[in-house]
Design a protein around this motif. Structure first.
Motif, PDB file in Angstrom:
ATOM      1  N   LYS A 103      -1.365  13.691  11.992  1.00 46.74           N
ATOM      2  CA  LYS A 103      -0.712  14.756  13.153  1.00 46.74           C
ATOM      3  C   LYS A 103       0.248  15.556  13.017  1.00 46.74           C
ATOM      4  N   LYS A 104       1.395  14.996  12.908  1.00 45.63           N
ATOM      5  CA  LYS A 104       2.419  15.670  12.520  1.00 45.63           C
ATOM      6  C   LYS A 104       2.566  17.331  12.000  1.00 45.63           C
ATOM      7  N   GLU A 105       2.487  16.689  10.929  1.00 48.31           N
ATOM      8  CA  GLU A 105       1.779  18.061  10.017  1.00 48.31           C
ATOM      9  C   GLU A 105       0.404  19.182  10.638  1.00 48.31           C
ATOM     10  N   LYS A 106      -0.149  18.442  11.013  1.00 48.02           N
ATOM     11  CA  LYS A 106      -1.347  19.532  12.088  1.00 48.02           C
ATOM     12  C   LYS A 106      -0.810  19.996  12.975  1.00 48.02           C
ATOM     13  N   ASP A 107       0.070  19.419  13.781  1.00 44.43           N
ATOM     14  CA  ASP A 107       0.732  19.971  14.871  1.00 44.43           C
ATOM     15  C   ASP A 107       1.918  20.958  14.330  1.00 44.43           C
ATOM     16  N   LYS A 108       2.293  20.903  13.487  1.00 45.07           N
ATOM     17  CA  LYS A 108       3.798  21.937  12.823  1.00 45.07           C
ATOM     18  C   LYS A 108       2.635  23.413  12.549  1.00 45.07           C
ATOM     19  N   VAL A 109       1.435  23.039  12.010  1.00 45.10           N
ATOM     20  CA  VAL A 109       0.780  24.067  10.872  1.00 45.10           C
ATOM     21  C   VAL A 109       0.368  24.766  12.168  1.00 45.10           C
ATOM     22  N   GLN A 110      -0.567  24.457  13.309  1.00 42.07           N
ATOM     23  CA  GLN A 110      -1.227  25.171  14.710  1.00 42.07           C
ATOM     24  C   GLN A 110       0.290  25.643  15.008  1.00 42.07           C
ATOM     25  N   GLU A 111       1.117  25.499  15.481  1.00 43.02           N
ATOM     26  CA  GLU A 111       2.987  25.943  15.926  1.00 43.02           C
ATOM     27  C   GLU A 111       3.320  27.174  15.269  1.00 43.02           C
ATOM     28  N   LYS A 112       2.444  27.373  13.631  1.00 44.09           N
ATOM     29  CA  LYS A 112       2.724  28.755  13.523  1.00 44.09           C
ATOM     30  C   LYS A 112       1.839  30.212  13.803  1.00 44.09           C
ATOM     31  N   GLY A 138       0.192  22.985   1.342  1.00 44.27           N
ATOM     32  CA  GLY A 138       1.395  22.849   0.028  1.00 44.27           C
ATOM     33  C   GLY A 138       2.207  21.756   0.448  1.00 44.27           C
ATOM     34  N   THR A 139       2.591  20.887   1.889  1.00 44.44           N
ATOM     35  CA  THR A 139       3.067  20.242   2.094  1.00 44.44           C
ATOM     36  C   THR A 139       2.289  18.530   1.239  1.00 44.44           C
ATOM     37  N   GLN A 140       3.214  17.597   0.848  1.00 43.88           N
ATOM     38  CA  GLN A 140       2.896  16.951   0.724  1.00 43.88           C
ATOM     39  C   GLN A 140       3.429  15.595   1.686  1.00 43.88           C
ATOM     40  N   ALA A 141       2.403  14.352   2.288  1.00 37.64           N
ATOM     41  CA  ALA A 141       3.409  12.981   2.832  1.00 37.64           C
ATOM     42  C   ALA A 141       3.233  11.530   2.304  1.00 37.64           C
ATOM     43  N   HIS A 142       3.788  11.115   2.119  1.00 36.77           N
ATOM     44  CA  HIS A 142       3.871   9.650   1.419  1.00 36.77           C
ATOM     45  C   HIS A 142       3.816   8.660   2.381  1.00 36.77           C
ATOM     46  N   VAL A 143       3.289   7.903   2.486  1.00 33.42           N
ATOM     47  CA  VAL A 143       3.603   6.386   3.472  1.00 33.42           C
ATOM     48  C   VAL A 143       3.104   5.298   2.278  1.00 33.42           C
ATOM     49  N   SER A 144       3.812   4.057   3.536  1.00 31.96           N
ATOM     50  CA  SER A 144       3.434   2.997   2.688  1.00 31.96           C
ATOM     51  C   SER A 144       3.345   1.953   3.759  1.00 31.96           C
ATOM     52  N   GLY A 145       2.748   0.992   3.379  1.00 34.53           N
ATOM     53  CA  GLY A 145       2.612  -0.156   3.996  1.00 34.53           C
ATOM     54  C   GLY A 145       2.509  -1.841   3.595  1.00 34.53           C
ATOM     55  N   LYS A 146       3.996  -2.958   4.141  1.00 35.57           N
ATOM     56  CA  LYS A 146       3.305  -4.156   2.629  1.00 35.57           C
ATOM     57  C   LYS A 146       3.420  -5.351   3.840  1.00 35.57           C
ATOM     58  N   PHE A 203       0.756  -1.105   0.068  1.00 35.73           N
ATOM     59  CA  PHE A 203      -0.200  -0.191  -0.222  1.00 35.73           C
ATOM     60  C   PHE A 203       0.966   1.116  -0.156  1.00 35.73           C
ATOM     61  N   GLU A 204       0.171   2.214  -0.167  1.00 35.16           N
ATOM     62  CA  GLU A 204       0.985   3.373  -0.808  1.00 35.16           C
ATOM     63  C   GLU A 204       0.228   4.523  -1.113  1.00 35.16           C
ATOM     64  N   ALA A 205       0.279   5.610  -0.313  1.00 41.05           N
ATOM     65  CA  ALA A 205      -0.773   7.275   0.101  1.00 41.05           C
ATOM     66  C   ALA A 205       0.197   8.309   0.045  1.00 41.05           C
ATOM     67  N   THR A 206      -0.631   9.075  -0.832  1.00 40.35           N
ATOM     68  CA  THR A 206       0.232  10.771  -1.027  1.00 40.35           C
ATOM     69  C   THR A 206      -0.913  11.381  -0.674  1.00 40.35           C
ATOM     70  N   ALA A 207      -1.009  12.054   0.614  1.00 38.83           N
ATOM     71  CA  ALA A 207      -1.850  13.632   0.894  1.00 38.83           C
ATOM     72  C   ALA A 207      -1.529  14.130   0.753  1.00 38.83           C
ATOM     73  N   ASN A 208      -1.801  15.695   0.338  1.00 40.88           N
ATOM     74  CA  ASN A 208      -1.688  16.420   0.118  1.00 40.88           C
ATOM     75  C   ASN A 208      -2.491  17.569   0.755  1.00 40.88           C
ATOM     76  N   PHE A 209      -1.744  17.999   1.866  1.00 45.56           N
ATOM     77  CA  PHE A 209      -2.252  19.255   2.285  1.00 45.56           C
ATOM     78  C   PHE A 209      -3.104  20.705   1.749  1.00 45.56           C
ATOM     79  N   ARG A 210      -3.595  21.255   2.318  1.00 52.73           N
ATOM     80  CA  ARG A 210      -4.209  22.587   2.034  1.00 52.73           C
ATOM     81  C   ARG A 210      -2.596  23.741   1.998  1.00 52.73           C
TER      82      ARG A 210
END
Length: 94
Positions: A85-94, A57-65, A48-55
């Motif tokens: 959760k990490k992306e959300k926390d980063k944005v909330q800190e700014k 402008g950043t992107q997260a790419h994850v996988s699982g086998k 499994f591979e997933a790519t999430a595009n955040f509003r």
């Protein structure tokens, strides 16, 4: 959030339902993610591979086998959940 699931093989109905059910786990992030693409491959094991595009402008790419469909999906979802959760926390800190 736009979702796109593609597989290199025919997904059974219960596999599609399993993916949809697991995606409910990240409903809290629907307003953060513009689109989410999930790709599933199956040769000897499920990949499994997933790519999430955040509003913002950043992107997260994850996988699982794993040799088990559900286990591979769970591994990917665990990693995706942590990344969101990490992306959300980063944005909330700014």
């Amino acid at each position: 959030m736009t979702k796109n699931v593609s597989a290199g093989f025919a997904l059974e109905q219960k596999q599609s339902e399993m993916i949809e059910k697991k995606l409910e786990r990240i409903k809290y992030a629907e307003d953060l993610i513009v689109d989410l693409t999930i790709r599933v491959k199956h040769e000897k094991e499920y990949d499994f591979e997933a790519t999430a595009n955040f509003r913002w402008g950043t992107q997260a790419h994850v996988s699982g086998k794993d040799f088990d469909f559900g286990a591979a999906l769970n591994k990917m979802m665990d990693t995706l959940d942590v990344k969101i959760k990490k992306e959300k926390d980063k944005v909330q800190e700014k």
